[in-house]
Design a protein around this motif. Structure first.
Motif, mmCIF file in Angstrom:
data_model
loop_
_atom_site.group_PDB
_atom_site.id
_atom_site.type_symbol
_atom_site.label_atom_id
_atom_site.label_comp_id
_atom_site.label_asym_id
_atom_site.label_seq_id
_atom_site.Cartn_x
_atom_site.Cartn_y
_atom_site.Cartn_z
ATOM 1 N N LEU A 180 0.662 -1.388 0.136
ATOM 2 C CA LEU A 180 -0.165 0.017 -0.226
ATOM 3 C C LEU A 180 1.081 1.173 0.011
ATOM 4 N N ARG A 181 2.327 1.030 0.851
ATOM 5 C CA ARG A 181 2.876 2.281 0.858
ATOM 6 C C ARG A 181 3.767 2.802 -0.722
ATOM 7 N N GLY A 182 3.514 1.732 -1.407
ATOM 8 C CA GLY A 182 4.313 1.647 -2.763
ATOM 9 C C GLY A 182 3.941 2.171 -4.070
ATOM 10 N N VAL A 183 2.208 2.512 -3.276
ATOM 11 C CA VAL A 183 0.859 2.871 -5.072
ATOM 12 C C VAL A 183 1.336 3.992 -4.693
ATOM 13 N N ASP A 184 1.470 4.153 -5.969
ATOM 14 C CA ASP A 184 1.458 5.639 -6.524
ATOM 15 C C ASP A 184 0.673 6.734 -5.963
ATOM 16 N N THR A 185 1.261 7.690 -5.480
ATOM 17 C CA THR A 185 0.081 9.359 -4.487
ATOM 18 C C THR A 185 -0.488 9.243 -5.600
ATOM 19 N N GLU A 186 0.452 10.000 -7.219
ATOM 20 C CA GLU A 186 -0.642 10.828 -7.543
ATOM 21 C C GLU A 186 -1.540 10.271 -8.035
ATOM 22 N N ILE A 187 -1.573 8.577 -9.273
ATOM 23 C CA ILE A 187 -2.671 7.910 -9.227
ATOM 24 C C ILE A 187 -4.153 7.782 -8.532
ATOM 25 N N LEU A 188 -3.207 8.458 -6.926
ATOM 26 C CA LEU A 188 -4.247 8.765 -6.175
ATOM 27 C C LEU A 188 -5.217 9.802 -6.017
ATOM 28 N N LYS A 189 -3.857 10.777 -6.139
ATOM 29 C CA LYS A 189 -4.800 11.871 -6.345
ATOM 30 C C LYS A 189 -5.785 12.388 -7.877
ATOM 31 N N ALA A 190 -5.345 11.369 -8.735
ATOM 32 C CA ALA A 190 -5.995 11.948 -9.733
ATOM 33 C C ALA A 190 -7.520 11.384 -9.697
ATOM 34 N N ALA A 191 -7.668 10.275 -9.028
ATOM 35 C CA ALA A 191 -9.007 9.687 -8.528
ATOM 36 C C ALA A 191 -9.910 10.278 -7.822
ATOM 37 N N ARG A 192 -9.262 11.095 -6.999
ATOM 38 C CA ARG A 192 -10.272 11.799 -5.772
ATOM 39 C C ARG A 192 -10.518 12.975 -6.259
ATOM 40 N N VAL A 193 -9.732 13.712 -7.566
ATOM 41 C CA VAL A 193 -9.644 15.129 -8.519
ATOM 42 C C VAL A 193 -11.479 14.404 -9.571
ATOM 43 N N ASP A 194 -10.868 12.907 -9.758
ATOM 44 C CA ASP A 194 -12.648 12.977 -10.600
ATOM 45 C C ASP A 194 -12.845 12.173 -9.668
ATOM 46 N N GLY A 195 -13.481 12.055 -8.683
ATOM 47 C CA GLY A 195 -14.406 11.574 -7.769
ATOM 48 C C GLY A 195 -15.124 10.540 -8.008
ATOM 49 N N ALA A 196 -13.754 9.990 -7.921
ATOM 50 C CA ALA A 196 -13.872 8.438 -7.329
ATOM 51 C C ALA A 196 -14.324 7.938 -5.638
ATOM 52 N N SER A 197 -14.910 6.780 -5.447
ATOM 53 C CA SER A 197 -15.641 7.249 -3.716
ATOM 54 C C SER A 197 -14.409 6.398 -3.288
ATOM 55 N N PRO A 198 -14.024 6.478 -2.065
ATOM 56 C CA PRO A 198 -13.033 5.232 -1.994
ATOM 57 C C PRO A 198 -13.780 3.599 -2.002
ATOM 58 N N TRP A 199 -14.301 2.932 -1.822
ATOM 59 C CA TRP A 199 -14.480 2.130 -2.950
ATOM 60 C C TRP A 199 -13.781 2.107 -3.787
#
Length: 292
Positions: A180-199
């Motif tokens: 989990l600590r190795g997952v690219d944080t930029e991808i996660l930020k982009a998902a949040r910007v796109d409105g993706a839910s935590p699930w």
């Protein structure tokens, strides 16, 4: 080429030679010896009179072996599924940057520092009707409460599952947390910007990215499940009766208690083949990824 250059070129081989020799004799040599013995009629002592695959016919017609395999399916399946799910959930929980993260991480990982014998003894005390959970409930006034899995032949194998999952979950958590600590944080930020839910973020981005961690976890858990011996002996001694017999305990008791060396060797070969069926595909996928 000078002698000095030849010696320098051969130096790694000289350094590795003792280790390779020990591995060749102590691991692969004894594996080959076990396979050879499984093709003989050896009893208490080795006897090299080859009888083909007669011992394997005896093995697969042995009711006790069938019980051991059936128990392995139950124990191995639940051990891997529950250990993986609980470890993943704990890793996700700790990955939320909670307070006292180091404390919780240590607490969850601590059971893996214990030997399987210690784990078995601890859970034997806890599940013993006259000492553990059932007695505690009676002392609290719940006199009708019963928790007799340890002495019930139909439920005893599940006590082995409980003890095994308790021990391995922290180790699985550590592997998933590293992933989990190795997952690219930029991808996660982009998902949040796109409105993706935590699930959706976890199910479509994070968990698929943990595929190498899942492979490692399943291979390690599979090997631990197949080779489980001391946990069963410390917790149930294979009982009540033979209700918690596993291939590992069958192999040991057949070889050393019933003095049937060839039959024990044949069961060991089957266990080795099962481990190989888990490890070889994993190694193939790892080498394939390295080449890519």
């Amino acid at each position: 080429m000078s002698i000095a250059k030849r010696l320098r070129g051969s130096l790694p081989l000289f350094v590795m030679a003792p280790s390779l020799t020990l591995i060749g004799v102590g691991v692969y040599g004894f594996i080959a010896t076990t396979f050879v013995l499984s093709l003989t009629s050896s009893r208490m002592f080795p006897k090299f009179d080859f009888v083909g695959f007669d011992q394997y016919v005896r093995l697969f017609s042995n009711d006790r072996w069938h019980i051991a395999v059936h128990n392995m399916v139950i124990f191995g399946g639940l051990y891997m599924v529950l250990g993986t799910l609980l470890g993943l959930l704990l890793a996700i929980f700790i990955d939320q940057r909670i307070r006292a993260e180091g404390f919780f991480r240590t607490v969850y990982l601590y059971p893996m520092a214990l030997s399987f014998v210690v784990t078995g003894v601890i859970w034997q005390w806890m599940l013993n009707p006259s000492l553990g959970i059932e007695k505690l409930l009676h002392d609290w006034g719940f006199v009708e409460a019963k928790f007799r899995w340890l002495v019930d032949p139909e439920w005893a194998i599940y006590t082995v599952v409980i003890a095994g999952v308790w021990q391995v979950t922290g180790f699985v958590m550590a592997i998933f947390l590293a992933g989990l600590r190795g997952v690219d944080t930029e991808i996660l930020k982009a998902a949040r910007v796109d409105g993706a839910s935590p699930w959706k973020t976890y199910t479509r981005i994070i968990i698929p990215a943990l595929r190498p961690a899942f492979m490692t976890v399943l291979v390690v858990e599979g090997n631990l499940a197949i080779k489980s011996y001391d946990l069963v002996i410390a917790l149930t001694k294979g009982g009540p009766g033979i209700s918690t017999e596993l291939p590992s305990t069958f192999m040991y008791s057949t070889t050393f208690n019933r003095n049937d060396l060839a039959l024990g060797a044949s069961s060991a070969v089957i266990m080795l083949m099962t481990v190989a069926a888990i490890v070889i595909p994993y190694l193939y996928m790892e080498l394939k990824d390295d080449k890519r």
